[in-house]
Design a protein around this motif. Structure first.
Motif, PDB file in Angstrom:
ATOM      1  N   LYS A 167      70.478 -32.361 -45.134  1.00  0.00           N
ATOM      2  CA  LYS A 167      71.554 -31.871 -44.306  1.00  0.00           C
ATOM      3  C   LYS A 167      73.062 -32.214 -44.957  1.00  0.00           C
ATOM      4  O   LYS A 167      73.980 -32.222 -44.611  1.00  0.00           O
ATOM      5  N   PHE A 170      75.610 -29.379 -45.041  1.00  0.00           N
ATOM      6  CA  PHE A 170      76.046 -29.111 -43.728  1.00  0.00           C
ATOM      7  C   PHE A 170      76.973 -30.235 -43.545  1.00  0.00           C
ATOM      8  O   PHE A 170      78.368 -29.983 -43.119  1.00  0.00           O
ATOM      9  N   TYR A 171      76.631 -31.574 -43.547  1.00  0.00           N
ATOM     10  CA  TYR A 171      77.439 -32.552 -43.434  1.00  0.00           C
ATOM     11  C   TYR A 171      78.859 -32.578 -44.174  1.00  0.00           C
ATOM     12  O   TYR A 171      79.967 -32.768 -43.777  1.00  0.00           O
ATOM     13  N   SER A 180      80.311 -30.131 -45.660  1.00  0.00           N
ATOM     14  CA  SER A 180      81.025 -28.821 -45.432  1.00  0.00           C
ATOM     15  C   SER A 180      82.229 -29.035 -44.618  1.00  0.00           C
ATOM     16  O   SER A 180      83.313 -28.404 -44.638  1.00  0.00           O
ATOM     17  N   TRP A 223      75.711 -25.419 -44.787  1.00  0.00           N
ATOM     18  CA  TRP A 223      74.477 -25.403 -44.057  1.00  0.00           C
ATOM     19  C   TRP A 223      73.626 -24.324 -44.879  1.00  0.00           C
ATOM     20  O   TRP A 223      72.485 -24.799 -44.952  1.00  0.00           O
ATOM     21  N   ASP A 271      71.624 -25.816 -48.149  1.00  0.00           N
ATOM     22  CA  ASP A 271      70.666 -26.775 -47.520  1.00  0.00           C
ATOM     23  C   ASP A 271      69.286 -26.129 -47.588  1.00  0.00           C
ATOM     24  O   ASP A 271      68.333 -26.632 -48.022  1.00  0.00           O
ATOM     25  N   LYS A 272      69.281 -24.669 -47.418  1.00  0.00           N
ATOM     26  CA  LYS A 272      68.492 -24.024 -47.100  1.00  0.00           C
ATOM     27  C   LYS A 272      67.783 -23.226 -48.324  1.00  0.00           C
ATOM     28  O   LYS A 272      66.785 -22.912 -48.689  1.00  0.00           O
TER      29      LYS A 272
END
Length: 530
Positions: A151, A154-155, A157, A302, A305-306
């Motif tokens: 994550k 995301f964090y 960002s 996010w 991360d994917k």
């Protein structure tokens, strides 16, 4: 005993880390951007009168000085961050930034103390630049070193969104203060309010950040005695790390910054100067576009991360090169269609043998042709130049009709008859919404390239020299390529008479970043940070 489970406690800690780091980033960038937001009025307050174009460019040059100091601040605070810890280093940066910004609001004007005013302004910009050089790296590393590996994008960002938030807050406070005191008081003293307001933000930032603990990665390094003695020296000690520093500079920091500044400052100045939109509605429009853009940064953090960090950045660079000119033409057609129609229907052509134009000239232009260009530039009218016979007087045509080039009133009258709207306008809601859409689309490109980058930079460098290795290239790239974008782009516009010409700077830098990223940037998603 605490009723919280370890998982709940960790989640609460992570929320506090994100909130504290993001709020600090918002407030620190607010302090920095308030200067750029109020560039025109600062020019009138702190620089000699007589040439509004020169005042504006000098303010942008001083704006760039602050950015130019960021690499020095990155090396200075990077040293402390790698030697003494992440937490206390970015506590120090926010204190320096807050005090320097408040002092701008308390400074006497050029009319009061003469040349000392711009000199003091430069000194305060230097301190702002030094502080900002330590802020971003500290916040990004602190959040990333707390985040779960899956994550991290995301964090972090939210740190990127905090930069947009700072710009947005600067617009909100400026518009609110201007409406509260009225235009006359605003011009006289009200413009100082947004600067002095930074004291309130400083107090809030300190209160929140003092609740934080040191990052677990730094605590582990300290416990094992693995603290770098000379982080800057170690950063450049091996070719492997130097190569990563260069990739971070030319492939990431330079490219993402010029896109972001094009979406914010370039768009704001384009609305105000080229499209003749009044200052308050122009700021509100750019602010609305910034609100939408906040979500793109979090979305692509996010996404990274994917699918990895590199892919969205490369795609964002390529799309920017293809789309930036069409997007600004759309903005022009939406923002002031009468002006766009007049430029197409009745183009302005200046023919002369010596058509040099100096935007920084404190007095009138030295040549007759330059005087004509000066009138057109100050009116925000685009023009093209043609070479005339040596020694001949300049010839001005508007829509093919000759105009007395030596008479300013005649030029203004001819422009009005040709349908050029010379007064400031407020576009209706339907057109304002279109401009917001354009800015949000440029923000989308910025989110693709900026959203994943904090996690990527943290993952790129080893823990013991991470603060320095990340901060130095980031702030050289953003400080020089990005910080001087407003000055360079507006200077190109002033010299060429083409309101779109400044975008070539954005395209050139992004093209360089695309090549560097494609060839040399490794994928870092999921790497261990300790």
């Amino acid at each position: 005993m605490s009723s919280h489970t370890p998982a709940q406690s960790e989640a609460a800690r992570n929320r506090l880390v994100i909130v504290a780091s993001t709020l600090g980033t918002v407030f620190e960038w607010y302090d920095f951007f308030i200067y750029g937001t109020l560039a025109a009025i600062i020019g009138r307050q702190f620089f000699p009168a007589g040439n509004e174009t020169a005042q504006f460019l000098l303010v942008l040059a001083t704006f760039g000085i602050g950015f130019g100091m960021r690499p020095i601040g990155a090396a200075l605070f990077g040293h402390f961050g790698d030697r003494l810890g992440r937490k206390y280093t970015f506590l120090a940066t926010i204190v320096v930034m807050g005090l320097a910004t408040a002092l701008v609001g308390a400074m006497p004007s050029y009319a009061s103390i003469g040349v000392a005013a711009p000199l003091l302004l430069v000194v305060l910009r230097v301190f702002q630049g030094l502080a900002l050089g330590g802020e971003y790296g500290g916040a990004a590393i602190y959040v990333a070193e707390h985040a779960p590996a899956g994550k991290r994008g995301f964090y972090t960002s939210f740190i990127q969104a905090g930069v947009i938030g700072g710009f947005l807050l600067s617009l909100i406070v400026t518009i609110t203060a201007q409406l509260a005191v009225g235009d006359e008081a605003w011009q006289a003293w009200g413009w100082r309010i947004p600067f002095l307001f930074s004291i309130v933000l400083l107090a809030l930032s300190l209160w929140v950040r003092l609740m934080l603990h040191e990052s677990p990665v730094f605590q582990a390094m300290k416990a094992s005695g693995d603290i770098a003695k000379a982080p800057l020296k170690e950063t450049f000690a091996s070719w492997g790390n130097v190569k990563l520093v260069l990739v971070a500079l030319f492939g990431l920091a330079a490219g993402l910054t010029v896109i972001w500044y094009t979406a914010q400052f370039q768009a704001l100045y384009f609305l105000q100067n080229t499209l003749h939109i009044a200052d308050t509605p122009a700021r509100a429009i750019v602010g609305a576009g910034a609100v939408v853009s906040l979500f793109w940064f979090i979305l692509f953090g996010w996404v990274s991360d994917k699918i990895g960090r590199k892919k969205p950045i490369v795609i964002g660079y390529a799309l920017t090169i293809l789309a930036i000119f069409p997007l600004f033409h759309w903005m022009a057609a939406s923002g002031n269609p009468e002006l766009a129609a007049a430029s197409a229907r009745a183009p302005v052509v200046v023919t002369g043998s010596d058509c040099t134009y100096d935007p920084f000239a404190q007095k009138e232009q030295p040549t007759a042709c330059g005087k004509v260009l000066d009138v057109l530039s100050k009116k925000g009218v685009s023009y093209t130049k043609a070479t005339g016979a040596v020694g001949a007087a300049p010839v001005l045509t508007i829509g093919g009709e000759p105009v007395d080039a030596s008479d300013k009133a005649a030029i203004e009258g001819a422009l009005t008859r040709a349908g050029y709207p010379l007064d400031k306008i407020t576009p209706p809601l339907s057109r304002s919404v279109q401009i917001v859409m354009v800015i949000a689309l440029i923000g989308f490109l910025s989110g693709m390239t900026y959203g994943p980058v904090a996690a990527l930079l943290v993952e790129l460098f080893p823990a013991r020299i991470r603060y320095t290795s990340l901060s130095v290239p980031y702030h050289i790239g953003t400080g020089y390529f990005g910080g001087f974008l407003p000055l360079i782009s507006q200077y190109i516009v002033a010299r060429t008479g083409d309101p779109f010409a400044g975008l070539w700077y954005t395209v050139a830098v992004v093209a360089m970043a695309l090549v560097v990223t494609l060839i040399w940037l490794p994928e870092t998603a999921g790497r261990e940070l300790d």
